[in-house]
Design a protein around this motif. Structure first.
Motif, PDB file in Angstrom:
ATOM      1  N   ASN A  81      -1.970   7.739  -8.721  1.00 13.73           N
ATOM      2  CA  ASN A  81      -1.420   6.989  -9.854  1.00 13.73           C
ATOM      3  C   ASN A  81      -0.209   6.157  -9.430  1.00 13.73           C
ATOM      4  N   LEU A  82       0.671   6.730  -8.609  1.00 14.02           N
ATOM      5  CA  LEU A  82       1.826   5.977  -8.104  1.00 14.02           C
ATOM      6  C   LEU A  82       1.383   4.780  -7.269  1.00 14.02           C
ATOM      7  N   LEU A  83       0.388   4.997  -6.414  1.00  7.97           N
ATOM      8  CA  LEU A  83      -0.111   3.912  -5.567  1.00  7.97           C
ATOM      9  C   LEU A  83      -0.774   2.823  -6.411  1.00  7.97           C
ATOM     10  N   THR A  84      -1.524   3.223  -7.413  1.00  6.49           N
ATOM     11  CA  THR A  84      -2.185   2.259  -8.298  1.00  6.49           C
ATOM     12  C   THR A  84      -1.153   1.421  -9.040  1.00  6.49           C
ATOM     13  N   SER A  85      -0.111   2.066  -9.515  1.00  6.15           N
ATOM     14  CA  SER A  85       0.953   1.354 -10.214  1.00  6.15           C
ATOM     15  C   SER A  85       1.627   0.341  -9.288  1.00  6.15           C
ATOM     16  N   GLN A  86       1.922   0.751  -8.075  1.00  2.64           N
ATOM     17  CA  GLN A  86       2.558  -0.144  -7.106  1.00  2.64           C
ATOM     18  C   GLN A  86       1.625  -1.297  -6.757  1.00  2.64           C
ATOM     19  N   ARG A  87       0.334  -1.011  -6.647  1.00  3.82           N
ATOM     20  CA  ARG A  87      -0.654  -2.046  -6.350  1.00  3.82           C
ATOM     21  C   ARG A  87      -0.686  -3.092  -7.459  1.00  3.82           C
ATOM     22  N   GLN A  88      -0.643  -2.646  -8.700  1.00  2.00           N
ATOM     23  CA  GLN A  88      -0.657  -3.558  -9.835  1.00  2.00           C
ATOM     24  C   GLN A  88       0.586  -4.449  -9.836  1.00  2.00           C
ATOM     25  N   LYS A  89       1.734  -3.873  -9.491  1.00  2.00           N
ATOM     26  CA  LYS A  89       2.967  -4.661  -9.412  1.00  2.00           C
ATOM     27  C   LYS A  89       2.849  -5.728  -8.324  1.00  2.00           C
ATOM     28  N   LYS A  90       2.292  -5.346  -7.180  1.00  2.00           N
ATOM     29  CA  LYS A  90       2.138  -6.303  -6.074  1.00  2.00           C
ATOM     30  C   LYS A  90       1.174  -7.420  -6.461  1.00  2.00           C
ATOM     31  N   LEU A  91       0.072  -7.078  -7.143  1.00  2.00           N
ATOM     32  CA  LEU A  91      -0.879  -8.095  -7.577  1.00  2.00           C
ATOM     33  C   LEU A  91      -0.238  -9.065  -8.563  1.00  2.00           C
ATOM     34  N   ALA A  92       0.556  -8.552  -9.493  1.00  2.00           N
ATOM     35  CA  ALA A  92       1.247  -9.411 -10.456  1.00  2.00           C
ATOM     36  C   ALA A  92       2.184 -10.371  -9.733  1.00  2.00           C
ATOM     37  N   ALA A  93       2.877  -9.869  -8.711  1.00  2.00           N
ATOM     38  CA  ALA A  93       3.785 -10.726  -7.939  1.00  2.00           C
ATOM     39  C   ALA A  93       3.005 -11.798  -7.177  1.00  2.00           C
ATOM     40  N   ILE A  94       1.866 -11.431  -6.635  1.00  2.00           N
ATOM     41  CA  ILE A  94       1.025 -12.399  -5.920  1.00  2.00           C
ATOM     42  C   ILE A  94       0.553 -13.488  -6.877  1.00  2.00           C
ATOM     43  N   HIS A  95       0.104 -13.097  -8.056  1.00  2.00           N
ATOM     44  CA  HIS A  95      -0.365 -14.080  -9.033  1.00  2.00           C
ATOM     45  C   HIS A  95       0.755 -15.030  -9.453  1.00  2.00           C
TER      46      HIS A  95
END
Length: 116
Positions: A81-95
């Motif tokens: 869950n922590l990794l998924t949350s961090q992944r979502q944050k990184k994707l938002a930053a990329i977008h």
């Protein structure tokens, strides 16, 4: 290996080693003659900690992750869950950065076409 040897050999800042030691994540006493002694399991954990640091996890998130990782199956789920949350944050930053690139390209297009 002691702290200085681990720091030099694996290029891990002493501050991270001290952080790791302060969490008390090891089940056995690792202090020999006043110095913490690192084994292969410690090195593995430190590798994970370095990866989390590189991924911009906060100090508290890294400690939580490591504690959860050492738990039973529920710990693995919480880590995921922590990794998924961090992944979502990184994707938002990329977008967001992609949108900025599109704006730059638009402005370049405007300038290029204004001279034609």
């Amino acid at each position: 290996m002691n702290q200085a040897e681990v720091s030099q050999r694996y290029d891990i800042p002493v501050s991270i080693l001290k952080e790791y030691e302060s969490w008390g994540l090891c089940d056995v006493v690792k202090i020999v003659m006043g110095e913490w002694q690192y084994d292969d399991q410690d090195i593995e954990r430190l590798s994970t900690i370095m990866a989390l640091h590189d991924l911009d996890f906060s100090h508290d998130d890294i400690e939580s992750y490591m504690r959860l990782l050492l738990e039973d199956k529920n710990g693995e789920e919480a880590c995921m869950n922590l990794l998924t949350s961090q992944r979502q944050k990184k994707l938002a930053a990329i977008h967001l950065e992609e949108k900025k690139l599109e704006r730059i390209d638009y402005l370049r297009h405007v300038i290029k076409n204004s001279h034609n």
